[in-house]
Design a protein around this motif. Structure first.
Motif, PDB file in Angstrom:
ATOM      1  N   LEU A   1      71.652  78.034  71.613  1.00  0.00           N
ATOM      2  CA  LEU A   1      71.752  78.051  70.551  1.00  0.00           C
ATOM      3  C   LEU A   1      71.130  77.509  70.499  1.00  0.00           C
ATOM      4  CD1 LEU A   1      75.744  76.784  69.766  1.00  0.00           C
ATOM      5  CD2 LEU A   1      75.042  79.205  69.470  1.00  0.00           C
ATOM      6  N   GLY A   2      70.381  77.617  69.172  1.00  0.00           N
ATOM      7  CA  GLY A   2      69.425  76.478  68.171  1.00  0.00           C
ATOM      8  C   GLY A   2      69.901  76.146  67.150  1.00  0.00           C
ATOM      9  N   ILE A   3      69.716  75.438  66.507  1.00  0.00           N
ATOM     10  CA  ILE A   3      70.631  74.622  65.064  1.00  0.00           C
ATOM     11  C   ILE A   3      68.991  74.910  63.960  1.00  0.00           C
ATOM     12  CG2 ILE A   3      69.679  72.856  65.651  1.00  0.00           C
ATOM     13  CD1 ILE A   3      72.266  71.779  64.751  1.00  0.00           C
ATOM     14  N   GLY A   4      70.068  75.605  63.035  1.00  0.00           N
ATOM     15  CA  GLY A   4      69.636  75.343  61.502  1.00  0.00           C
ATOM     16  C   GLY A   4      69.680  74.120  60.992  1.00  0.00           C
ATOM     17  N   ARG A   5      68.471  73.671  60.152  1.00  0.00           N
ATOM     18  CA  ARG A   5      68.063  72.153  59.569  1.00  0.00           C
ATOM     19  C   ARG A   5      69.540  72.601  58.475  1.00  0.00           C
ATOM     20  NH1 ARG A   5      63.143  70.920  56.396  1.00  0.00           N
ATOM     21  NH2 ARG A   5      64.571  69.126  56.610  1.00  0.00           N
TER      22      ARG A   5
ATOM     23  N   ALA B   1      68.716  83.645  71.709  1.00  0.00           N
ATOM     24  CA  ALA B   1      68.617  82.881  70.292  1.00  0.00           C
ATOM     25  C   ALA B   1      67.331  83.100  70.223  1.00  0.00           C
ATOM     26  CB  ALA B   1      68.845  81.351  70.642  1.00  0.00           C
ATOM     27  N   THR B   2      67.152  83.695  68.524  1.00  0.00           N
ATOM     28  CA  THR B   2      65.473  83.598  68.345  1.00  0.00           C
ATOM     29  C   THR B   2      65.430  82.226  67.614  1.00  0.00           C
ATOM     30  OG1 THR B   2      66.586  85.065  66.596  1.00  0.00           O
ATOM     31  CG2 THR B   2      65.639  86.003  68.111  1.00  0.00           C
ATOM     32  N   GLY B   3      64.335  82.324  67.088  1.00  0.00           N
ATOM     33  CA  GLY B   3      63.408  81.645  66.177  1.00  0.00           C
ATOM     34  C   GLY B   3      62.353  80.317  67.121  1.00  0.00           C
ATOM     35  N   ARG B   4      62.083  79.190  66.247  1.00  0.00           N
ATOM     36  CA  ARG B   4      60.652  78.782  66.891  1.00  0.00           C
ATOM     37  C   ARG B   4      61.513  78.352  68.499  1.00  0.00           C
ATOM     38  NH1 ARG B   4      59.423  73.392  66.458  1.00  0.00           N
ATOM     39  NH2 ARG B   4      61.210  73.263  64.982  1.00  0.00           N
ATOM     40  N   THR B   5      62.319  77.268  67.997  1.00  0.00           N
ATOM     41  CA  THR B   5      62.992  76.515  69.357  1.00  0.00           C
ATOM     42  C   THR B   5      62.957  77.050  71.005  1.00  0.00           C
ATOM     43  OG1 THR B   5      64.117  75.072  67.205  1.00  0.00           O
ATOM     44  CG2 THR B   5      64.742  74.698  70.070  1.00  0.00           C
ATOM     45  N   PRO B   6      64.017  78.151  70.854  1.00  0.00           N
ATOM     46  CA  PRO B   6      63.521  78.605  72.230  1.00  0.00           C
ATOM     47  C   PRO B   6      62.735  79.691  72.743  1.00  0.00           C
ATOM     48  CG  PRO B   6      64.803  80.074  71.304  1.00  0.00           C
ATOM     49  CD  PRO B   6      64.060  79.335  69.951  1.00  0.00           C
ATOM     50  N   LEU B   7      61.376  79.477  71.982  1.00  0.00           N
ATOM     51  CA  LEU B   7      60.153  79.795  72.679  1.00  0.00           C
ATOM     52  C   LEU B   7      59.699  79.151  74.019  1.00  0.00           C
ATOM     53  CD1 LEU B   7      58.085  80.646  69.864  1.00  0.00           C
ATOM     54  CD2 LEU B   7      59.373  82.499  70.648  1.00  0.00           C
TER      55      LEU B   7
ATOM     56  N   GLY C   1      72.940  73.236  59.015  1.00  0.00           N
ATOM     57  CA  GLY C   1      74.194  73.062  60.414  1.00  0.00           C
ATOM     58  C   GLY C   1      73.955  74.808  60.864  1.00  0.00           C
ATOM     59  N   HIS C   2      73.705  75.560  60.156  1.00  0.00           N
ATOM     60  CA  HIS C   2      74.106  76.805  60.906  1.00  0.00           C
ATOM     61  C   HIS C   2      73.783  77.090  62.111  1.00  0.00           C
ATOM     62  CE1 HIS C   2      70.274  78.846  59.687  1.00  0.00           C
ATOM     63  NE2 HIS C   2      70.281  78.674  61.058  1.00  0.00           N
ATOM     64  N   VAL C   3      74.408  77.551  62.882  1.00  0.00           N
ATOM     65  CA  VAL C   3      74.169  78.258  64.286  1.00  0.00           C
ATOM     66  C   VAL C   3      74.456  80.281  64.168  1.00  0.00           C
ATOM     67  CG1 VAL C   3      75.101  76.220  66.096  1.00  0.00           C
ATOM     68  CG2 VAL C   3      76.275  77.698  65.553  1.00  0.00           C
TER      69      VAL C   3
HETATM   70  P1  PGA Z   1      64.631  77.109  64.501  1.00  0.00           P
HETATM   71  O1  PGA Z   1      65.446  77.956  64.508  1.00  0.00           O
HETATM   72  O2  PGA Z   1      64.266  77.339  66.001  1.00  0.00           O
HETATM   73  O3  PGA Z   1      62.799  78.371  64.188  1.00  0.00           O
HETATM   74  O4  PGA Z   1      64.336  75.939  63.632  1.00  0.00           O
HETATM   75  C1  PGA Z   1      66.815  77.387  64.006  1.00  0.00           C
HETATM   76  C2  PGA Z   1      67.699  78.198  63.651  1.00  0.00           C
HETATM   77  O5  PGA Z   1      67.613  78.272  62.171  1.00  0.00           O
HETATM   78  O6  PGA Z   1      68.661  78.577  64.396  1.00  0.00           O
END
Ligand code: PGA
Length: 251
Positions: free
Chosen positions: A131-135, A35-41, A137-139
């Motif tokens: 997986l990250g999770i969007g605010r 996954a990408t985004g801030r969370t898995p960094l 609820g998206h994955v």
């Molecule tokens: P975030 O994004 O890690 O930048 O919060 C998560 C996502 O949208 O799936």
């Protein structure tokens, strides 16, 4: 579902990296969904450290990323190709041929999802899907309303997600409207899911996804259907959960 609460995002990343590293050390040859985004960094940072300082080898690891923006070339700094190479792949010994990120410039938008699914099956299916999770609820980029059985295909982003992404792109107008994403069904086909979340702004959606109804309006709620889920989340993101929190041996 195992829920592990970490004191901060760095510890969350270290624990997630340890689960992946154990699997690589035990099996050697594994398939990772990323996954990408801030969370898995912080997880990528720790995996790079394990490679450089403790000899963790990615030479037999194959990866499949969840999603990509349509219309962005691989070298575009906002593309997920670019994110993955600059934050992870360029710093480990993974063979280029083992890396799969959905093509953001597909010649055939119908075929590209089918081919991606075929490649996952050919690789032997995903052993660990991060997986990250969007605010909202998206994955991946499975936005509210996505079919819970869906496979990789192109989709349009919700306005909420485009507003979130505007932070990186500078303005909402610059955020691509279309994306390619593994589906909810693709994610459920993986053998083990590690879901990560941090920050008080994720507390509502973590509560909805983990303890609310399984619904297309919260695609992350599909994790309730999976047999083998490890959630590693920070205390502020876990604040609204009533489920018991377990300590996981070894991480
Ligand atoms: P975030 O994004 O890690 O930048 O919060 C998560 C996502 O949208 O799936």
């Amino acid at each position: 579902m195992l829920i592990n609460v970490a004191p901060d995002i760095e510890t969350m990343g270290i624990r997630a990296a340890r689960v992946i590293a154990n699997e690589i050390r035990n099996k050697g040859r594994i398939v990772l969904g990323l996954a990408t985004g801030r969370t898995p960094l912080p997880m990528y940072k720790e995996l790079i450290r394990l490679h450089k300082e403790e000899g963790l080898s990615f030479s037999h690891v194959t990866t499949f990323n969840l999603d990509e923006y349509i219309g962005l070339a691989a070298d575009d700094p906002h593309s997920y190709h670019h994110y993955m190479f600059s934050n992870f792949f360029n710093h480990i010994n993974i063979p280029r041929k083992n890396i799969h990120v959905p093509d953001g410039m597909p010649a055939d938008k119908e075929a590209v999802g089918i081919e991606y699914e075929e490649a996952i099956v050919k690789a032997g299916r995903i052993d660990i899907q991060v997986l990250g999770i969007g605010r909202n609820g998206h994955v991946g980029f499975n936005e509210p309303g996505s079919s819970l059985g869906s496979l990789t295909r192109t989709k349009y982003l919700s306005e909420a997600t485009r507003r979130e992404a505007a932070k990186e792109f500078g303005s909402p107008e610059k955020v691509p409207k279309e994306v390619i994403t593994m589906g909810c069904g693709s994610i459920l086909n993986s053998r083990h899911i590690i879901i990560l979340a941090s920050g008080v702004e994720k507390a509502d959606v973590i509560k909805a996804a983990f303890e609310g109804p399984i619904t297309t309006m919260c695609p992350a709620s599909i994790i309730q259907l999976h047999r083998n889920v490890t959630a590693i989340i920070t205390a502020d993101a876990a604040a609204q959960l009533t489920l018991p929190v377990e300590d996981i041996m070894g991480i």
